[in-house]
Scaffold this motif. Structure first.
Motif, PDB file in Angstrom:
ATOM      1  N   ASP A 166      41.724  66.767  35.914  1.00  0.00           N
ATOM      2  CA  ASP A 166      41.996  68.058  36.828  1.00  0.00           C
ATOM      3  C   ASP A 166      41.679  67.624  38.302  1.00  0.00           C
ATOM      4  N   ASN A 167      40.774  66.836  38.462  1.00  0.00           N
ATOM      5  CA  ASN A 167      40.556  66.370  39.672  1.00  0.00           C
ATOM      6  C   ASN A 167      41.810  65.736  40.362  1.00  0.00           C
ATOM      7  N   LEU A 168      42.257  64.942  39.608  1.00  0.00           N
ATOM      8  CA  LEU A 168      43.533  64.139  40.205  1.00  0.00           C
ATOM      9  C   LEU A 168      44.738  65.092  40.328  1.00  0.00           C
ATOM     10  N   ARG A 169      44.953  66.316  39.673  1.00  0.00           N
ATOM     11  CA  ARG A 169      45.832  67.199  40.010  1.00  0.00           C
ATOM     12  C   ARG A 169      45.479  67.898  41.161  1.00  0.00           C
ATOM     13  N   LYS A 170      44.268  68.294  41.558  1.00  0.00           N
ATOM     14  CA  LYS A 170      43.827  68.969  42.641  1.00  0.00           C
ATOM     15  C   LYS A 170      43.998  68.185  43.762  1.00  0.00           C
ATOM     16  N   ALA A 171      43.913  66.657  43.757  1.00  0.00           N
ATOM     17  CA  ALA A 171      43.873  65.740  44.717  1.00  0.00           C
ATOM     18  C   ALA A 171      44.980  65.538  45.170  1.00  0.00           C
ATOM     19  N   HIS A 172      46.109  65.472  44.116  1.00  0.00           N
ATOM     20  CA  HIS A 172      47.531  65.153  44.274  1.00  0.00           C
ATOM     21  C   HIS A 172      48.114  66.512  44.957  1.00  0.00           C
ATOM     22  N   LYS A 173      47.893  67.803  44.515  1.00  0.00           N
ATOM     23  CA  LYS A 173      48.295  68.964  45.063  1.00  0.00           C
ATOM     24  C   LYS A 173      47.799  68.920  46.685  1.00  0.00           C
ATOM     25  N   ASP A 174      46.554  68.730  47.057  1.00  0.00           N
ATOM     26  CA  ASP A 174      46.455  68.701  47.991  1.00  0.00           C
ATOM     27  C   ASP A 174      46.722  67.907  49.232  1.00  0.00           C
ATOM     28  N   PHE A 175      47.011  66.499  48.517  1.00  0.00           N
ATOM     29  CA  PHE A 175      47.758  65.472  49.333  1.00  0.00           C
ATOM     30  C   PHE A 175      49.171  65.876  49.662  1.00  0.00           C
ATOM     31  N   VAL A 176      49.934  66.395  48.755  1.00  0.00           N
ATOM     32  CA  VAL A 176      51.224  66.980  48.833  1.00  0.00           C
ATOM     33  C   VAL A 176      51.421  67.970  49.867  1.00  0.00           C
ATOM     34  N   GLU A 177      50.518  68.968  49.975  1.00  0.00           N
ATOM     35  CA  GLU A 177      50.385  70.093  50.754  1.00  0.00           C
ATOM     36  C   GLU A 177      50.008  69.452  52.384  1.00  0.00           C
ATOM     37  N   PHE A 178      49.155  68.705  52.353  1.00  0.00           N
ATOM     38  CA  PHE A 178      48.693  67.884  53.643  1.00  0.00           C
ATOM     39  C   PHE A 178      50.099  67.140  54.116  1.00  0.00           C
ATOM     40  N   LEU A 179      50.658  66.299  53.305  1.00  0.00           N
ATOM     41  CA  LEU A 179      51.893  65.685  53.886  1.00  0.00           C
ATOM     42  C   LEU A 179      53.103  66.670  54.298  1.00  0.00           C
ATOM     43  N   LEU A 180      53.348  67.680  53.556  1.00  0.00           N
ATOM     44  CA  LEU A 180      54.032  68.770  54.066  1.00  0.00           C
ATOM     45  C   LEU A 180      53.785  69.415  55.507  1.00  0.00           C
ATOM     46  N   MET A 181      52.397  69.473  55.518  1.00  0.00           N
ATOM     47  CA  MET A 181      52.185  70.255  56.774  1.00  0.00           C
ATOM     48  C   MET A 181      52.239  69.108  58.004  1.00  0.00           C
ATOM     49  N   VAL A 182      51.774  68.007  57.738  1.00  0.00           N
ATOM     50  CA  VAL A 182      51.824  66.809  58.831  1.00  0.00           C
ATOM     51  C   VAL A 182      53.450  66.646  59.097  1.00  0.00           C
ATOM     52  N   ARG A 183      54.265  66.572  58.181  1.00  0.00           N
ATOM     53  CA  ARG A 183      55.526  66.346  58.562  1.00  0.00           C
ATOM     54  C   ARG A 183      56.446  67.684  59.261  1.00  0.00           C
ATOM     55  N   THR A 184      56.071  68.889  58.969  1.00  0.00           N
ATOM     56  CA  THR A 184      56.490  69.870  59.570  1.00  0.00           C
ATOM     57  C   THR A 184      55.939  70.003  60.903  1.00  0.00           C
ATOM     58  N   ASP A 185      54.728  69.381  61.406  1.00  0.00           N
ATOM     59  CA  ASP A 185      54.151  69.353  62.578  1.00  0.00           C
ATOM     60  C   ASP A 185      54.685  68.302  63.318  1.00  0.00           C
ATOM     61  N   LEU A 186      54.990  67.300  62.712  1.00  0.00           N
ATOM     62  CA  LEU A 186      55.863  65.987  63.324  1.00  0.00           C
ATOM     63  C   LEU A 186      57.331  66.428  63.617  1.00  0.00           C
ATOM     64  N   VAL A 187      58.095  67.275  62.848  1.00  0.00           N
ATOM     65  CA  VAL A 187      59.455  67.601  63.269  1.00  0.00           C
ATOM     66  C   VAL A 187      59.483  68.725  64.290  1.00  0.00           C
ATOM     67  N   THR A 188      58.261  69.492  64.410  1.00  0.00           N
ATOM     68  CA  THR A 188      57.932  70.535  65.482  1.00  0.00           C
ATOM     69  C   THR A 188      57.771  69.761  66.734  1.00  0.00           C
ATOM     70  N   LYS A 189      56.829  68.928  66.761  1.00  0.00           N
ATOM     71  CA  LYS A 189      56.570  68.284  68.080  1.00  0.00           C
ATOM     72  C   LYS A 189      57.696  67.274  68.461  1.00  0.00           C
ATOM     73  N   SER A 190      58.351  66.705  67.669  1.00  0.00           N
ATOM     74  CA  SER A 190      59.694  65.672  68.320  1.00  0.00           C
ATOM     75  C   SER A 190      60.668  66.563  68.733  1.00  0.00           C
ATOM     76  N   GLU A 191      60.823  67.837  68.223  1.00  0.00           N
ATOM     77  CA  GLU A 191      62.066  68.786  68.596  1.00  0.00           C
ATOM     78  C   GLU A 191      61.756  69.256  70.087  1.00  0.00           C
ATOM     79  N   SER A 192      60.282  69.476  70.279  1.00  0.00           N
ATOM     80  CA  SER A 192      59.741  69.906  71.629  1.00  0.00           C
ATOM     81  C   SER A 192      59.953  68.773  72.747  1.00  0.00           C
TER      82      SER A 192
END
Length: 146
Positions: free
Chosen positions: A55-81
């Motif tokens: 279960d700890n692997l599931r949680k770590a994977h879920k957190d990592f996927v959410e982290f990547l999504l947030m970072v990629r969204t932030d990168l797109v926003t900053k790049s557009e600006s």
């Protein structure tokens, strides 16, 4: 991932064709295996067996996927600006240079994030494969998370 394609070569009786004398007037099926070089993620349902046990692997994977999504969204926003700043007629030369440099840095950061995600996916796929053939993967899971 492997893709299989069936192709028929029909003998035409012409010696100049692909077929040889032995293949004249016969239909031959040739199976061509094309190895896809693009990385494919395992479907979540295949990982479920590993996630049930760790279960700890599931949680770590879920957190990592959410982290990547947030970072990629932030990168797109900053790049557009920054692209807008770079193309704006009223921006000074210094602002345009700053925007160009920042876009370069964001591009490099995006490449690093993609490599990081690829390494993480390869690690999880390795854990899945070994778990699937009943190899103990406790140490691999611990190493992946930490």
């Amino acid at each position: 991932m492997k893709k299989v394609m069936d192709m028929k070569i029909k003998g035409s009786g012409n010696d100049n064709d692909i077929d040889t004398q032995a293949m004249k007037n016969m239909d031959t099926i040739i199976t061509i295996t094309i190895t896809d070089t693009e990385d494919m993620e395992l479907p979540e349902n295949q990982l479920e067996a590993v996630f049930k046990k760790f279960d700890n692997l599931r949680k770590a994977h879920k957190d990592f996927v959410e982290f990547l999504l947030m970072v990629r969204t932030d990168l797109v926003t900053k790049s557009e600006s920054l692209k807008k700043m770079k193309l704006c007629a009223s921006s000074s030369r210094n602002d345009k240079s700053y925007a160009s440099f920042q876009l370069l840095m964001l591009s490099q950061y995006k490449q690093r994030m993609n490599k990081f995600a690829k390494v993480s996916n390869q690690s999880i796929e390795n854990i899945y494969r070994k778990h699937h053939i009943d190899v103990k993967v406790d140490e691999l899971v611990f190493k992946h998370i930490n």
